[in-house]
Design a protein around this motif. Structure first.
Motif, PDB file in Angstrom:
ATOM      1  N   THR A 110       0.988  -1.467  -0.402  1.00 52.20           N
ATOM      2  CA  THR A 110       0.034   0.220   0.032  1.00 52.20           C
ATOM      3  C   THR A 110       0.945   1.734   0.243  1.00 52.20           C
ATOM      4  N   ALA A 111       1.838   1.639   0.485  1.00 51.65           N
ATOM      5  CA  ALA A 111       2.539   2.262   1.187  1.00 51.65           C
ATOM      6  C   ALA A 111       3.555   2.467  -0.562  1.00 51.65           C
ATOM      7  N   LEU A 112       4.008   1.333  -1.207  1.00 55.89           N
ATOM      8  CA  LEU A 112       4.822   1.945  -2.683  1.00 55.89           C
ATOM      9  C   LEU A 112       3.128   2.412  -3.905  1.00 55.89           C
ATOM     10  N   HIS A 113       2.136   1.489  -3.418  1.00 53.85           N
ATOM     11  CA  HIS A 113       0.742   1.733  -4.335  1.00 53.85           C
ATOM     12  C   HIS A 113       0.873   3.676  -4.073  1.00 53.85           C
ATOM     13  N   ARG A 114       0.518   3.985  -3.259  1.00 55.84           N
ATOM     14  CA  ARG A 114       0.396   5.452  -2.972  1.00 55.84           C
ATOM     15  C   ARG A 114       1.591   6.108  -2.768  1.00 55.84           C
ATOM     16  N   ALA A 115       3.065   5.879  -3.010  1.00 57.05           N
ATOM     17  CA  ALA A 115       4.032   6.867  -3.430  1.00 57.05           C
ATOM     18  C   ALA A 115       3.845   6.965  -5.284  1.00 57.05           C
ATOM     19  N   THR A 116       3.277   5.466  -5.551  1.00 56.61           N
ATOM     20  CA  THR A 116       3.708   5.989  -6.754  1.00 56.61           C
ATOM     21  C   THR A 116       2.378   6.764  -7.514  1.00 56.61           C
ATOM     22  N   GLY A 117       0.479   7.723  -7.139  1.00 52.60           N
ATOM     23  CA  GLY A 117      -0.154   7.652  -7.015  1.00 52.60           C
ATOM     24  C   GLY A 117      -1.459   6.875  -7.506  1.00 52.60           C
ATOM     25  N   GLY A 118      -1.259   6.253  -7.129  1.00 46.26           N
ATOM     26  CA  GLY A 118      -2.106   4.679  -6.898  1.00 46.26           C
ATOM     27  C   GLY A 118      -1.699   4.765  -8.707  1.00 46.26           C
ATOM     28  N   ARG A 119      -0.819   5.043  -9.611  1.00 47.11           N
ATOM     29  CA  ARG A 119      -1.181   4.656 -11.427  1.00 47.11           C
ATOM     30  C   ARG A 119      -0.114   3.133 -11.034  1.00 47.11           C
ATOM     31  N   THR A 120       0.917   2.589 -10.345  1.00 53.68           N
ATOM     32  CA  THR A 120       1.125   1.029 -10.598  1.00 53.68           C
ATOM     33  C   THR A 120       0.299   0.545  -9.792  1.00 53.68           C
ATOM     34  N   ALA A 121       0.168  -0.159 -10.107  1.00 50.38           N
ATOM     35  CA  ALA A 121      -0.794  -1.551  -9.475  1.00 50.38           C
ATOM     36  C   ALA A 121       0.601  -2.724  -8.734  1.00 50.38           C
ATOM     37  N   VAL A 122      -0.208  -2.934  -8.152  1.00 52.29           N
ATOM     38  CA  VAL A 122       0.677  -3.317  -6.930  1.00 52.29           C
ATOM     39  C   VAL A 122       0.582  -4.646  -6.041  1.00 52.29           C
ATOM     40  N   ARG A 147      10.806   6.183  -2.597  1.00 55.41           N
ATOM     41  CA  ARG A 147      11.075   7.377  -3.412  1.00 55.41           C
ATOM     42  C   ARG A 147      11.663   7.304  -4.406  1.00 55.41           C
ATOM     43  N   ALA A 148      12.512   6.079  -4.380  1.00 54.87           N
ATOM     44  CA  ALA A 148      13.269   5.342  -5.636  1.00 54.87           C
ATOM     45  C   ALA A 148      12.642   4.358  -5.747  1.00 54.87           C
ATOM     46  N   PHE A 149      12.176   3.493  -5.022  1.00 58.27           N
ATOM     47  CA  PHE A 149      11.283   2.168  -5.401  1.00 58.27           C
ATOM     48  C   PHE A 149      10.012   2.894  -6.084  1.00 58.27           C
ATOM     49  N   ALA A 150       9.584   3.937  -5.749  1.00 57.33           N
ATOM     50  CA  ALA A 150       8.432   4.300  -6.637  1.00 57.33           C
ATOM     51  C   ALA A 150       8.447   4.796  -7.962  1.00 57.33           C
ATOM     52  N   ALA A 151       9.850   5.587  -8.056  1.00 54.48           N
ATOM     53  CA  ALA A 151      10.139   6.012  -9.437  1.00 54.48           C
ATOM     54  C   ALA A 151      11.198   4.482  -9.967  1.00 54.48           C
ATOM     55  N   ILE A 152      10.953   3.416  -9.525  1.00 53.84           N
ATOM     56  CA  ILE A 152      11.871   2.232 -10.790  1.00 53.84           C
ATOM     57  C   ILE A 152      10.460   1.908 -10.628  1.00 53.84           C
ATOM     58  N   ALA A 153       9.286   1.762 -10.219  1.00 56.13           N
ATOM     59  CA  ALA A 153       7.918   1.061 -10.722  1.00 56.13           C
ATOM     60  C   ALA A 153       7.814   1.717 -11.410  1.00 56.13           C
TER      61      ALA A 153
END
Length: 329
Positions: free
Chosen positions: A156-168, A318-324
């Motif tokens: 959920t943290a990664l999903h939020r960090a991508t603005g909900g654009r990436t399915a996790v 932040r880096a994880f979100a950018a990679i995703a």
């Protein structure tokens, strides 16, 4: 000679530590759950494709040839098979697992749920069918269907960090070690997990749009051992390991993957005290954050401990979100 001597000494330390806890660890030795899902006998008896002999692409073609009514009928009559069948339509798997889990996992959509053993589950946050980018998070020890919250929090943290654009996907799809003992020090459970992870990724490729990018796979702790063993056959665009004890490889080239490989370790992570050797089946090899390993280093100086890499505001998240999201090269 010095390096060889250090390796032998370190291996002896590892062996001593494990031997010293063997009485405790043996009581927590896990048997890997593998093979076809529960309910397969009835599925086979109905003349349906054998889950153990049918690959995800073949499964996808089988369901594509069925009418919507027939698909729903199979989800109703064989929910534990359809819900865990890589290559089956996503919505059908959600429907089947909703029947067997009955809202057990809150707001997440359940892509897989195997009740055998300690239980395995794959939880989806976001629109897996339509999202341009997909991330899969593979956990380390002590995660199962009843103890999935730490993994779900990462997702959920990664999903939020991508603005909900990436399915996790929070993928607790293998039998993890319990505690720190022989299971965590060997690759036995990781080998079984690697096969399941590879098939899971093949299933995503079978149902995602043609030409869609493979997922970014984030691998925590012992999960990075799973990812290392799966790497050569894993359909992924990125492999990201954090808090890793090693990937059962001495460098990136030994992984045999075309995916970009990233690594993070924060200064307070206790994993840094684990010797990075592999000797007589114990240990998992080189530290992926060592420059000699060849992975791209992810900043993690402001993360805390072994489980703090997804904390809000950290440079690692932040880096994880950018990679995703495919925002780094």
């Amino acid at each position: 000679m010095r390096r060889f001597t250090r390796t032998l000494i370190t291996a002896a330390v590892v062996t001593g530590v494990i031997a010293g806890t063997a009485g405790w660890a043996s009581g927590n030795t896990q048997e890997a759950v593998t093979g076809a899902p529960a309910g397969t006998a009835a599925w086979r008896a109905a003349g349906l494709p054998d889950p153990e002999r049918t690959g995800p692409a073949e499964v996808a073609r089988f369901f594509a040839g069925l009418s919507p009514v027939r698909r729903s009928e199979l989800a109703r009559t064989h929910p534990t098979v359809v819900g865990n069948l890589d290559g089956a339509p996503l919505e059908l798997r959600y429907e089947a697992n909703a029947r067997s889990t009955r809202g057990e996992f809150g707001g997440a959509r359940v892509l897989a749920h195997d009740p055998r053993g300690r239980g395995q589950v794959a939880l989806v946050y976001g629109d897996l069918a339509r999202a341009e980018h997909v991330a899969v998070i593979v956990p380390g020890s002590d995660v199962d269907a009843d103890r999935v919250r730490p993994l779900a929090d990462m997702a959920t943290a990664l999903h939020r960090a991508t603005g909900g654009r990436t399915a996790v996907v929070a993928w607790a799809g293998y039998t993890t070690p319990v505690g720190v003992g022989l299971d965590a020090a060997t690759g036995r459970l990781a080998e079984a997990g690697a096969e399941r992870l590879t098939r899971f990724a093949d299933g995503l490729a079978a149902v995602r749009p043609v030409g869609a990018a493979g997922p970014s796979v984030f691998c925590h702790s012992y999960g990075s051992v799973v990812c290392g063993l799966a790497a050569h056959g894993l359909k992924a665009k990125d492999l990201v390991v954090f808090g890793s004890p090693g990937m059962r490889a001495e460098n990136v080239s030994e992984l045999g993957t075309s995916a970009r490989v990233w690594a993070a370790k924060d200064p307070t992570d206790w994993i840094d005290r684990v010797p990075n050797v592999e000797f007589a089946g114990l240990g998992h090899g080189a530290d992926p954050t060592d420059p000699a390993f060849g992975a791209r280093r992810i900043p993690a100086e402001d993360a805390a401990g072994h489980g703090g890499y997804f904390a809000p505001g950290t440079s690692s998240l932040r880096a994880f979100a950018a990679i995703a999201e495919g925002d780094v090269r």
